[in-house]
Design a protein around this motif. Structure first.
Motif, PDB file in Angstrom:
ATOM      1  N   LEU A   1       0.829  -1.204   0.000  1.00  0.00           N
ATOM      2  CA  LEU A   1       0.000   0.000   0.000  1.00  0.00           C
ATOM      3  C   LEU A   1       0.866   1.257   0.000  1.00  0.00           C
ATOM      4  CD1 LEU A   1      -2.414  -1.174   2.859  1.00  0.00           C
ATOM      5  CD2 LEU A   1      -2.774  -1.408   0.385  1.00  0.00           C
ATOM      6  N   ARG A   2       0.225   2.360  -0.401  1.00  0.00           N
ATOM      7  CA  ARG A   2       0.870   3.661  -0.337  1.00  0.00           C
ATOM      8  C   ARG A   2      -0.145   4.669   0.141  1.00  0.00           C
ATOM      9  NH1 ARG A   2      -2.438   6.102  -3.084  1.00  0.00           N
ATOM     10  NH2 ARG A   2      -3.068   5.443  -5.129  1.00  0.00           N
ATOM     11  N   ASP A   3       0.350   5.774   0.726  1.00  0.00           N
ATOM     12  CA  ASP A   3      -0.583   6.825   1.119  1.00  0.00           C
ATOM     13  C   ASP A   3      -0.997   7.613  -0.120  1.00  0.00           C
ATOM     14  OD1 ASP A   3       1.521   8.572   0.565  1.00  0.00           O
ATOM     15  OD2 ASP A   3       1.672   9.357   2.596  1.00  0.00           O
ATOM     16  N   ASN A   4      -1.942   8.505   0.053  1.00  0.00           N
ATOM     17  CA  ASN A   4      -2.497   9.264  -1.064  1.00  0.00           C
ATOM     18  C   ASN A   4      -1.440  10.079  -1.803  1.00  0.00           C
ATOM     19  OD1 ASN A   4      -4.772  10.123  -2.624  1.00  0.00           O
ATOM     20  ND2 ASN A   4      -4.696  12.080  -1.555  1.00  0.00           N
TER      21      ASN A   4
ATOM     22  N   LYS B   1       4.084   9.073  -0.638  1.00  0.00           N
ATOM     23  CA  LYS B   1       5.312   9.329   0.127  1.00  0.00           C
ATOM     24  C   LYS B   1       5.613   8.226   1.140  1.00  0.00           C
ATOM     25  CE  LYS B   1       5.154  14.238  -0.541  1.00  0.00           C
ATOM     26  NZ  LYS B   1       5.266  15.556  -0.038  1.00  0.00           N
ATOM     27  N   ARG B   2       4.597   7.523   1.575  1.00  0.00           N
ATOM     28  CA  ARG B   2       4.788   6.447   2.556  1.00  0.00           C
ATOM     29  C   ARG B   2       4.256   5.143   1.968  1.00  0.00           C
ATOM     30  NH1 ARG B   2       2.803   7.973   8.309  1.00  0.00           N
ATOM     31  NH2 ARG B   2       4.011   6.094   8.745  1.00  0.00           N
ATOM     32  N   HIS B   3       4.981   4.068   2.269  1.00  0.00           N
ATOM     33  CA  HIS B   3       4.637   2.752   1.723  1.00  0.00           C
ATOM     34  C   HIS B   3       4.553   1.733   2.853  1.00  0.00           C
ATOM     35  CE1 HIS B   3       6.099   5.031  -1.695  1.00  0.00           C
ATOM     36  NE2 HIS B   3       5.313   4.260  -2.414  1.00  0.00           N
ATOM     37  N   PHE B   4       3.633   0.789   2.689  1.00  0.00           N
ATOM     38  CA  PHE B   4       3.346  -0.171   3.743  1.00  0.00           C
ATOM     39  C   PHE B   4       3.174  -1.565   3.147  1.00  0.00           C
ATOM     40  CE2 PHE B   4       1.618   3.980   4.601  1.00  0.00           C
ATOM     41  CZ  PHE B   4       2.098   4.266   5.872  1.00  0.00           C
ATOM     42  N   LEU B   5       3.741  -2.547   3.821  1.00  0.00           N
ATOM     43  CA  LEU B   5       3.480  -3.943   3.503  1.00  0.00           C
ATOM     44  C   LEU B   5       2.562  -4.450   4.602  1.00  0.00           C
ATOM     45  CD1 LEU B   5       3.860  -6.540   1.923  1.00  0.00           C
ATOM     46  CD2 LEU B   5       5.949  -6.957   3.257  1.00  0.00           C
ATOM     47  N   LEU B   6       1.337  -4.759   4.225  1.00  0.00           N
ATOM     48  CA  LEU B   6       0.325  -5.213   5.179  1.00  0.00           C
ATOM     49  C   LEU B   6       0.153  -6.718   5.045  1.00  0.00           C
ATOM     50  CD1 LEU B   6      -1.967  -4.734   7.232  1.00  0.00           C
ATOM     51  CD2 LEU B   6      -3.466  -4.224   5.280  1.00  0.00           C
TER      52      LEU B   6
ATOM     53  N   VAL C   1      12.371   2.035   3.720  1.00  0.00           N
ATOM     54  CA  VAL C   1      11.304   3.029   3.530  1.00  0.00           C
ATOM     55  C   VAL C   1       9.916   2.413   3.658  1.00  0.00           C
ATOM     56  CG1 VAL C   1      12.716   4.571   2.124  1.00  0.00           C
ATOM     57  CG2 VAL C   1      11.355   2.805   1.009  1.00  0.00           C
ATOM     58  N   VAL C   2       9.843   1.088   3.664  1.00  0.00           N
ATOM     59  CA  VAL C   2       8.555   0.395   3.761  1.00  0.00           C
ATOM     60  C   VAL C   2       8.300   0.020   5.220  1.00  0.00           C
ATOM     61  CG1 VAL C   2       7.231  -1.642   3.064  1.00  0.00           C
ATOM     62  CG2 VAL C   2       8.743  -0.498   1.407  1.00  0.00           C
ATOM     63  N   THR C   3       7.113   0.387   5.706  1.00  0.00           N
ATOM     64  CA  THR C   3       6.678   0.018   7.044  1.00  0.00           C
ATOM     65  C   THR C   3       5.917  -1.306   6.959  1.00  0.00           C
ATOM     66  OG1 THR C   3       6.474   2.339   7.685  1.00  0.00           O
ATOM     67  CG2 THR C   3       5.242   0.734   9.006  1.00  0.00           C
ATOM     68  N   VAL C   4       6.229  -2.233   7.845  1.00  0.00           N
ATOM     69  CA  VAL C   4       5.547  -3.525   7.866  1.00  0.00           C
ATOM     70  C   VAL C   4       4.462  -3.492   8.939  1.00  0.00           C
ATOM     71  CG1 VAL C   4       5.784  -6.011   8.244  1.00  0.00           C
ATOM     72  CG2 VAL C   4       7.605  -4.745   7.061  1.00  0.00           C
ATOM     73  N   TRP C   5       3.238  -3.783   8.504  1.00  0.00           N
ATOM     74  CA  TRP C   5       2.108  -3.932   9.426  1.00  0.00           C
ATOM     75  C   TRP C   5       1.684  -5.394   9.403  1.00  0.00           C
ATOM     76  CZ3 TRP C   5      -1.151   0.501   6.912  1.00  0.00           C
ATOM     77  CH2 TRP C   5      -0.766   1.738   7.450  1.00  0.00           C
ATOM     78  N   VAL C   6       1.448  -5.962  10.574  1.00  0.00           N
ATOM     79  CA  VAL C   6       0.959  -7.339  10.677  1.00  0.00           C
ATOM     80  C   VAL C   6      -0.327  -7.315  11.489  1.00  0.00           C
ATOM     81  CG1 VAL C   6       1.464  -9.686  11.463  1.00  0.00           C
ATOM     82  CG2 VAL C   6       3.326  -8.228  10.626  1.00  0.00           C
TER      83      VAL C   6
ATOM     84  N   GLU D   1      10.925 -13.190  12.976  1.00  0.00           N
ATOM     85  CA  GLU D   1      11.305 -12.023  13.786  1.00  0.00           C
ATOM     86  C   GLU D   1      12.789 -11.686  13.614  1.00  0.00           C
ATOM     87  OE1 GLU D   1       8.374 -11.839  17.594  1.00  0.00           O
ATOM     88  OE2 GLU D   1       9.685 -13.592  17.508  1.00  0.00           O
ATOM     89  N   ARG D   2      13.643 -12.709  13.585  1.00  0.00           N
ATOM     90  CA  ARG D   2      15.081 -12.477  13.374  1.00  0.00           C
ATOM     91  C   ARG D   2      15.331 -11.892  11.988  1.00  0.00           C
ATOM     92  NH1 ARG D   2      16.566 -17.595  15.747  1.00  0.00           N
ATOM     93  NH2 ARG D   2      17.118 -18.309  13.676  1.00  0.00           N
ATOM     94  N   PHE D   3      14.592 -12.374  10.995  1.00  0.00           N
ATOM     95  CA  PHE D   3      14.709 -11.840   9.637  1.00  0.00           C
ATOM     96  C   PHE D   3      14.329 -10.356   9.618  1.00  0.00           C
ATOM     97  CE2 PHE D   3      12.558 -10.737   5.663  1.00  0.00           C
ATOM     98  CZ  PHE D   3      13.591 -10.935   4.752  1.00  0.00           C
ATOM     99  N   PHE D   4      13.183 -10.013  10.223  1.00  0.00           N
ATOM    100  CA  PHE D   4      12.758  -8.611  10.279  1.00  0.00           C
ATOM    101  C   PHE D   4      13.799  -7.761  11.013  1.00  0.00           C
ATOM    102  CE2 PHE D   4       8.003  -9.779   9.894  1.00  0.00           C
ATOM    103  CZ  PHE D   4       7.964  -9.416   8.557  1.00  0.00           C
ATOM    104  N   GLU D   5      14.339  -8.295  12.097  1.00  0.00           N
ATOM    105  CA  GLU D   5      15.345  -7.544  12.858  1.00  0.00           C
ATOM    106  C   GLU D   5      16.570  -7.267  11.983  1.00  0.00           C
ATOM    107  OE1 GLU D   5      18.258  -8.260  16.685  1.00  0.00           O
ATOM    108  OE2 GLU D   5      16.272  -9.199  16.716  1.00  0.00           O
ATOM    109  N   TYR D   6      17.025  -8.275  11.248  1.00  0.00           N
ATOM    110  CA  TYR D   6      18.186  -8.117  10.375  1.00  0.00           C
ATOM    111  C   TYR D   6      17.936  -7.053   9.307  1.00  0.00           C
ATOM    112  CZ  TYR D   6      21.743  -8.947   6.897  1.00  0.00           C
ATOM    113  OH  TYR D   6      22.764  -8.764   5.987  1.00  0.00           O
ATOM    114  N   THR D   7      16.741  -7.040   8.729  1.00  0.00           N
ATOM    115  CA  THR D   7      16.452  -6.086   7.650  1.00  0.00           C
ATOM    116  C   THR D   7      16.087  -4.704   8.173  1.00  0.00           C
ATOM    117  OG1 THR D   7      14.083  -6.655   7.503  1.00  0.00           O
ATOM    118  CG2 THR D   7      15.627  -7.942   6.128  1.00  0.00           C
ATOM    119  N   GLY D   8      15.898  -4.576   9.488  1.00  0.00           N
ATOM    120  CA  GLY D   8      15.526  -3.287  10.066  1.00  0.00           C
ATOM    121  C   GLY D   8      14.057  -2.953   9.900  1.00  0.00           C
TER     122      GLY D   8
END
Length: 171
Positions: free
Chosen positions: A55-58, A61-66, A119-124, A153-160
Motif C-alpha cells: 500500500l501507499r498513502d495518497n 510518500k509512505r509505503h506499507f506492507l500489510l 522506507v517500507v513500514t511492515v504492518w501485521v 522475527e530475526r529476519f525482520f530484525e536483520y532487515t531493520g
C-alpha cells in the motif's frame, strides 16, 4: 528487475538464511498470483496463509506492507483513518518493483530484504501474529517458504523492519 537479478537476489536471500541460521520448510508449486489460486490447487502446506498487500498513502510518500490472514477483506478507508493517514491505496507495480524488488503476485514478508533503505513500514494484523508458522514467497510465486515466528522475527530484525502489530479493520 531482470530475471537474472531476481535469481541473484534469491541466492542472496538463501545465503542470509544460512548466515543467520534461519530454517524454512520449502515447497515448489505452480505459480500462485493470489490466495484464490492456492485455494483452487488445494495445496497442503504447513503454516498460516497470508494475504500480502503493498500500500501507499495518497501522496505516494509512505509505503506499507500489510500482512493479514488470507481470508481478510481489508477496509482501506477505515485503516487509513485508524492510522491517521491520507487515503491508503494499492501501490503500482512500478512502486512494488522499486521498493520491494518483486513483481505483482510475488509479494511477501521476505520482500523487505530488498528494501535496503527501510522506507517500507511492515504492518501485521494482530490475529495473524499469533501464528507459529508463516508462509512466504521468496521473491517468486512458484515457491513457498514456511518460517517459524522466531525466525521471521530475526529476519525482520536483520532487515531493520520491526513489524507494527495492528488490529486491521475488515469490511
Amino acid at each position: 528487475m531482470t530475471e537474472v537479478t531476481e535469481v541473484n537476489k534469491l541466492t542472496e536471500l538463501e545465503s542470509l538464511f544460512k548466515q543467520l541460521n534461519l530454517n524454512a520448510i520449502k515447497y515448489q508449486h505452480p505459480p500462485l498470483h493470489t490466495c484464490q489460486d492456492a485455494d483452487e490447487l488445494n495445496l497442503n502446506r504447513a503454516g498460516v496463509r497470508i494475504k500480502n498487500l503493498f500500500l501507499r498513502d495518497n501522496y505516494g510518500k509512505r509505503h506499507f506492507l500489510l500482512l493479514v490472514p488470507a481470508d481478510y477483506q481489508v477496509d482501506l478507508k477505515a485503516l487509513s483513518k485508524q492510522q491517521q493517514l491520507s487515503r491508503l491505496g494499492f501501490a503500482s507495480s512500478q512502486r512494488l518493483a522499486k521498493y520491494l524488488g518483486v513483481k505483482p503476485g510475488c509479494v511477501s514478508a521476505l520482500a523487505v530484504f530488498n528494501d535496503t533503505e527501510q522506507v517500507v513500514t511492515v504492518w501485521v494484523e494482530s490475529s495473524l501474529w499469533q501464528a507459529e508458522q508463516f508462509q512466504c514467497h521468496p521473491f517468486f510465486n512458484d515457491q513457498t517458504w514456511v518460517l517459524n515466528k522466531a525466525d521471521l522475527e530475526r529476519f525482520f530484525e536483520y532487515t531493520g523492519h520491526a513489524p507494527q502489530v495492528i488490529d486491521v479493520p475488515c469490511l
